[in-house]
Write a protein that holds these residues in place. Structure first.
Motif, short mmCIF file in Angstrom:
data_model
loop_
_atom_site.label_atom_id
_atom_site.label_comp_id
_atom_site.label_asym_id
_atom_site.label_seq_id
_atom_site.Cartn_x
_atom_site.Cartn_y
_atom_site.Cartn_z
N GLY A 244 -9.51 26.75 -19.00
CA GLY A 244 -10.26 27.80 -19.70
C GLY A 244 -11.42 28.32 -18.86
O GLY A 244 -12.30 29.02 -19.37
N ARG A 245 -11.41 27.99 -17.56
CA ARG A 245 -12.49 28.44 -16.69
C ARG A 245 -11.99 29.54 -15.76
O ARG A 245 -10.86 29.48 -15.29
N PRO A 246 -12.84 30.53 -15.49
CA PRO A 246 -12.41 31.57 -14.56
C PRO A 246 -12.29 31.02 -13.14
O PRO A 246 -13.03 30.11 -12.76
N VAL A 247 -11.37 31.57 -12.40
CA VAL A 247 -11.16 31.16 -11.01
C VAL A 247 -11.33 32.39 -10.12
O VAL A 247 -10.82 33.46 -10.44
N ILE A 248 -12.06 32.20 -9.04
CA ILE A 248 -12.20 33.25 -8.02
C ILE A 248 -11.15 32.97 -6.95
O ILE A 248 -11.09 31.86 -6.42
N GLY A 249 -10.30 33.94 -6.69
CA GLY A 249 -9.23 33.73 -5.71
C GLY A 249 -9.38 34.67 -4.54
O GLY A 249 -9.49 35.88 -4.71
N LEU A 250 -9.39 34.09 -3.35
CA LEU A 250 -9.52 34.89 -2.13
C LEU A 250 -8.19 34.87 -1.39
O LEU A 250 -7.60 33.79 -1.20
N GLY A 251 -7.71 36.03 -1.00
CA GLY A 251 -6.45 36.09 -0.26
C GLY A 251 -6.46 37.24 0.73
O GLY A 251 -7.25 38.18 0.60
N ALA A 252 -5.56 37.13 1.71
CA ALA A 252 -5.52 38.16 2.75
C ALA A 252 -4.30 39.07 2.61
O ALA A 252 -4.16 40.01 3.40
N SER A 253 -3.44 38.78 1.64
CA SER A 253 -2.22 39.59 1.49
C SER A 253 -2.36 40.50 0.27
O SER A 253 -2.34 40.02 -0.87
N PRO A 254 -2.49 41.82 0.50
CA PRO A 254 -2.62 42.73 -0.64
C PRO A 254 -1.42 42.66 -1.59
O PRO A 254 -1.57 42.74 -2.80
N ALA B 246 -1.16 40.95 -11.63
CA ALA B 246 -0.19 41.20 -12.71
C ALA B 246 0.10 39.90 -13.47
O ALA B 246 0.11 39.89 -14.71
N HIS B 247 0.30 38.79 -12.75
CA HIS B 247 0.61 37.52 -13.43
C HIS B 247 -0.58 37.05 -14.28
O HIS B 247 -0.39 36.52 -15.37
N ALA B 248 -1.79 37.25 -13.75
CA ALA B 248 -2.98 36.82 -14.51
C ALA B 248 -3.10 37.65 -15.80
O ALA B 248 -3.41 37.11 -16.86
N ALA B 249 -2.81 38.95 -15.69
CA ALA B 249 -2.89 39.80 -16.88
C ALA B 249 -1.84 39.36 -17.90
O ALA B 249 -2.12 39.25 -19.10
N GLU B 250 -0.62 39.07 -17.42
CA GLU B 250 0.45 38.59 -18.33
C GLU B 250 0.03 37.29 -19.02
O GLU B 250 0.29 37.10 -20.21
N ALA B 251 -0.61 36.40 -18.24
CA ALA B 251 -0.99 35.09 -18.79
C ALA B 251 -2.27 35.18 -19.60
O ALA B 251 -2.62 34.24 -20.31
N GLY B 252 -2.99 36.29 -19.48
CA GLY B 252 -4.23 36.47 -20.23
C GLY B 252 -5.36 35.58 -19.72
O GLY B 252 -6.16 35.09 -20.51
N VAL B 253 -5.40 35.35 -18.40
CA VAL B 253 -6.46 34.50 -17.85
C VAL B 253 -7.38 35.31 -16.94
O VAL B 253 -7.00 36.35 -16.40
N ALA B 254 -8.57 34.76 -16.78
CA ALA B 254 -9.59 35.45 -15.98
C ALA B 254 -9.53 34.97 -14.53
O ALA B 254 -9.91 33.85 -14.22
N LEU B 255 -9.00 35.82 -13.67
CA LEU B 255 -9.06 35.56 -12.23
C LEU B 255 -9.86 36.69 -11.61
O LEU B 255 -9.63 37.86 -11.92
N THR B 256 -10.79 36.34 -10.74
CA THR B 256 -11.47 37.36 -9.94
C THR B 256 -10.81 37.33 -8.58
O THR B 256 -10.91 36.33 -7.86
N LEU B 257 -10.07 38.37 -8.26
CA LEU B 257 -9.27 38.35 -7.03
C LEU B 257 -9.92 39.21 -5.96
O LEU B 257 -10.27 40.38 -6.22
N ILE B 258 -10.09 38.63 -4.80
CA ILE B 258 -10.81 39.29 -3.72
C ILE B 258 -9.94 39.30 -2.48
O ILE B 258 -9.42 38.25 -2.08
N GLU B 259 -9.79 40.47 -1.88
CA GLU B 259 -9.09 40.54 -0.61
C GLU B 259 -10.08 40.25 0.50
O GLU B 259 -11.11 40.92 0.61
N GLY B 260 -9.81 39.23 1.28
CA GLY B 260 -10.75 38.89 2.34
C GLY B 260 -10.24 37.73 3.17
O GLY B 260 -9.18 37.15 2.90
#
Ligand code: SAM
Length: 140
Positions: A55-65, A73-87
Protein backbone atom coordinates in the motif's frame (compact mmCIF):
# COMPACT_ATOMS: atom_id res chain seq x y z
CA UNK A 1 18.87 1.86 -29.25
CA UNK A 2 19.79 -0.05 -26.08
CA UNK A 3 19.10 -3.80 -26.01
CA UNK A 4 16.54 -3.35 -23.21
CA UNK A 5 14.63 -0.83 -25.29
CA UNK A 6 14.73 -3.19 -28.28
CA UNK A 7 13.51 -5.99 -25.97
CA UNK A 8 10.86 -3.86 -24.27
CA UNK A 9 7.87 -5.21 -26.23
CA UNK A 10 8.81 -8.82 -25.48
CA UNK A 11 10.05 -8.46 -21.90
CA UNK A 12 6.62 -8.76 -20.26
CA UNK A 13 5.86 -12.13 -21.89
CA UNK A 14 9.43 -13.33 -21.41
CA UNK A 15 9.39 -12.52 -17.69
CA UNK A 16 5.78 -13.55 -17.03
CA UNK A 17 6.76 -16.59 -14.94
CA UNK A 18 9.54 -14.79 -13.12
CA UNK A 19 7.89 -14.18 -9.77
CA UNK A 20 10.17 -15.93 -7.26
CA UNK A 21 12.00 -12.73 -6.31
CA UNK A 22 8.87 -10.69 -5.62
CA UNK A 23 8.18 -11.83 -2.01
CA UNK A 24 11.72 -10.90 -0.99
CA UNK A 25 11.29 -7.33 -2.23
CA UNK A 26 7.80 -7.09 -0.72
CA UNK A 27 9.31 -8.20 2.60
CA UNK A 28 12.00 -5.53 2.43
CA UNK A 29 9.43 -2.88 1.61
CA UNK A 30 7.22 -3.98 4.51
CA UNK A 31 10.16 -3.59 6.88
CA UNK A 32 10.86 -0.01 5.84
CA UNK A 33 9.19 3.31 5.77
CA UNK A 34 8.91 5.34 2.56
CA UNK A 35 10.18 6.61 0.16
CA UNK A 36 10.81 3.32 -1.61
CA UNK A 37 12.77 3.42 -4.85
CA UNK A 38 13.32 0.74 -7.48
CA UNK A 39 16.26 1.16 -9.84
CA UNK A 40 15.78 -0.37 -13.31
CA UNK A 41 12.00 -0.53 -12.89
CA UNK A 42 11.39 -2.11 -16.30
CA UNK A 43 7.72 -2.89 -16.86
CA UNK A 44 6.88 -2.74 -13.16
CA UNK A 45 7.24 -6.51 -12.73
CA UNK A 46 8.44 -6.06 -9.13
CA UNK A 47 7.41 -2.48 -8.32
CA UNK A 48 3.69 -3.08 -8.90
CA UNK A 49 3.40 -6.11 -6.57
CA UNK A 50 5.48 -4.23 -3.98
CA UNK A 51 3.13 -1.23 -4.16
CA UNK A 52 0.05 -3.51 -4.11
CA UNK A 53 1.22 -5.62 -1.18
CA UNK A 54 2.43 -2.75 0.98
CA UNK A 55 0.00 0.00 0.00
CA UNK A 56 3.04 2.26 -0.30
CA UNK A 57 3.94 4.28 -3.37
CA UNK A 58 7.06 3.22 -5.23
CA UNK A 59 9.34 5.48 -7.25
CA UNK A 60 10.65 3.61 -10.27
CA UNK A 61 13.62 4.73 -12.32
CA UNK A 62 14.26 3.22 -15.74
CA UNK A 63 16.13 3.96 -18.93
CA UNK A 64 13.77 2.28 -21.40
CA UNK A 65 10.86 4.49 -22.51
CA UNK A 66 9.06 1.44 -23.94
CA UNK A 67 9.22 -0.43 -20.63
CA UNK A 68 8.21 2.70 -18.71
CA UNK A 69 5.12 3.04 -20.92
CA UNK A 70 4.15 -0.52 -20.05
CA UNK A 71 4.83 0.07 -16.36
CA UNK A 72 2.54 3.11 -16.47
CA UNK A 73 -0.24 1.10 -18.13
CA UNK A 74 0.14 -1.89 -15.76
CA UNK A 75 0.17 0.38 -12.70
CA UNK A 76 -3.01 2.11 -13.89
CA UNK A 77 -4.68 -1.29 -14.48
CA UNK A 78 -3.62 -2.44 -11.00
CA UNK A 79 -4.68 0.86 -9.44
CA UNK A 80 -1.36 1.43 -7.68
CA UNK A 81 0.74 4.52 -7.20
CA UNK A 82 4.03 4.36 -9.07
CA UNK A 83 6.06 7.46 -9.79
CA UNK A 84 7.91 6.52 -12.95
CA UNK A 85 10.98 8.46 -13.98
CA UNK A 86 13.04 8.07 -17.12
CA UNK A 87 16.67 8.42 -16.14
CA UNK A 88 20.04 6.89 -15.54
CA UNK A 89 20.71 5.25 -12.19
CA UNK A 90 24.32 6.48 -12.37
CA UNK A 91 23.02 9.98 -11.66
CA UNK A 92 20.30 9.04 -9.16
CA UNK A 93 19.28 12.09 -7.11
CA UNK A 94 16.46 12.12 -4.58
CA UNK A 95 14.64 15.21 -3.33
CA UNK A 96 13.68 13.35 -0.17
CA UNK A 97 16.11 10.68 1.01
CA UNK A 98 14.88 7.12 0.55
CA UNK A 99 14.26 4.48 3.20
CA UNK A 100 14.79 1.65 0.71
CA UNK A 101 16.43 1.44 -2.72
CA UNK A 102 16.32 -1.92 -4.46
CA UNK A 103 17.55 -3.10 -7.83
CA UNK A 104 16.22 -6.52 -8.86
CA UNK A 105 17.33 -9.12 -11.38
CA UNK A 106 21.01 -8.15 -11.28
CA UNK A 107 20.24 -4.95 -13.19
CA UNK A 108 23.47 -3.34 -12.02
CA UNK A 109 25.09 -5.61 -14.61
CA UNK A 110 23.45 -3.59 -17.37
CA UNK A 111 26.16 -1.07 -16.59
CA UNK A 112 29.29 -1.83 -18.52
CA UNK A 113 32.05 -0.96 -16.08
CA UNK A 114 32.81 -1.39 -12.41
CA UNK A 115 33.30 2.39 -12.27
CA UNK A 116 29.66 2.79 -13.38
CA UNK A 117 28.45 0.25 -10.79
CA UNK A 118 30.47 1.98 -8.11
CA UNK A 119 28.96 5.33 -9.16
CA UNK A 120 25.47 3.86 -8.65
CA UNK A 121 26.46 2.62 -5.18
CA UNK A 122 27.75 6.10 -4.34
CA UNK A 123 24.56 7.73 -5.62
CA UNK A 124 22.46 5.24 -3.65
CA UNK A 125 24.49 5.95 -0.49
CA UNK A 126 23.93 9.68 -1.00
CA UNK A 127 20.21 9.10 -1.60
CA UNK A 128 19.47 6.97 1.47
CA UNK A 129 18.48 8.33 4.83
CA UNK A 130 20.50 7.14 7.84
CA UNK A 131 19.60 3.48 8.42
CA UNK A 132 18.18 3.20 4.90
CA UNK A 133 18.73 -0.02 2.99
CA UNK A 134 19.99 -0.95 -0.46
CA UNK A 135 19.33 -4.34 -2.03
CA UNK A 136 20.80 -5.42 -5.37
CA UNK A 137 19.37 -8.84 -6.05
CA UNK A 138 19.33 -11.75 -8.49
CA UNK A 139 16.06 -13.44 -9.45
CA UNK A 140 16.72 -16.83 -7.90
C1 SAM B 1 15.58 -6.50 -18.33
S1 SAM B 1 14.85 -5.05 -17.61
C2 SAM B 1 14.64 -5.60 -15.94
C3 SAM B 1 13.59 -4.80 -15.25
C4 SAM B 1 13.40 -5.11 -13.77
N1 SAM B 1 14.63 -4.91 -13.00
C5 SAM B 1 12.88 -6.50 -13.52
O1 SAM B 1 13.51 -7.24 -12.75
O2 SAM B 1 11.85 -6.88 -14.09
C6 SAM B 1 16.29 -3.99 -17.47
C7 SAM B 1 15.97 -2.62 -16.90
O3 SAM B 1 17.18 -1.95 -16.56
C8 SAM B 1 17.04 -0.61 -16.94
N2 SAM B 1 18.34 0.03 -17.06
C9 SAM B 1 19.42 -0.38 -17.74
N3 SAM B 1 20.42 0.51 -17.61
C10 SAM B 1 19.95 1.50 -16.82
C11 SAM B 1 20.50 2.70 -16.30
N4 SAM B 1 21.76 3.07 -16.57
N5 SAM B 1 19.73 3.48 -15.50
C12 SAM B 1 18.45 3.12 -15.21
N6 SAM B 1 17.87 1.98 -15.67
C13 SAM B 1 18.61 1.20 -16.46
C14 SAM B 1 16.27 -0.68 -18.25
O4 SAM B 1 15.71 0.56 -18.60
C15 SAM B 1 15.22 -1.71 -17.86
O5 SAM B 1 14.18 -1.08 -17.18
Amino acid sequence: MSWHEAFSDRYGAWAADMTADIPFHVGLARETDRPIVQLAVGTGRVAIPVALATGRPVIGLGASPGMLRQARAHAAEAGVALTLIEGDMRVLAMGERAALVYCPFRALLHLRTWADRRRVCERVAASLRPGGRFAATKNE
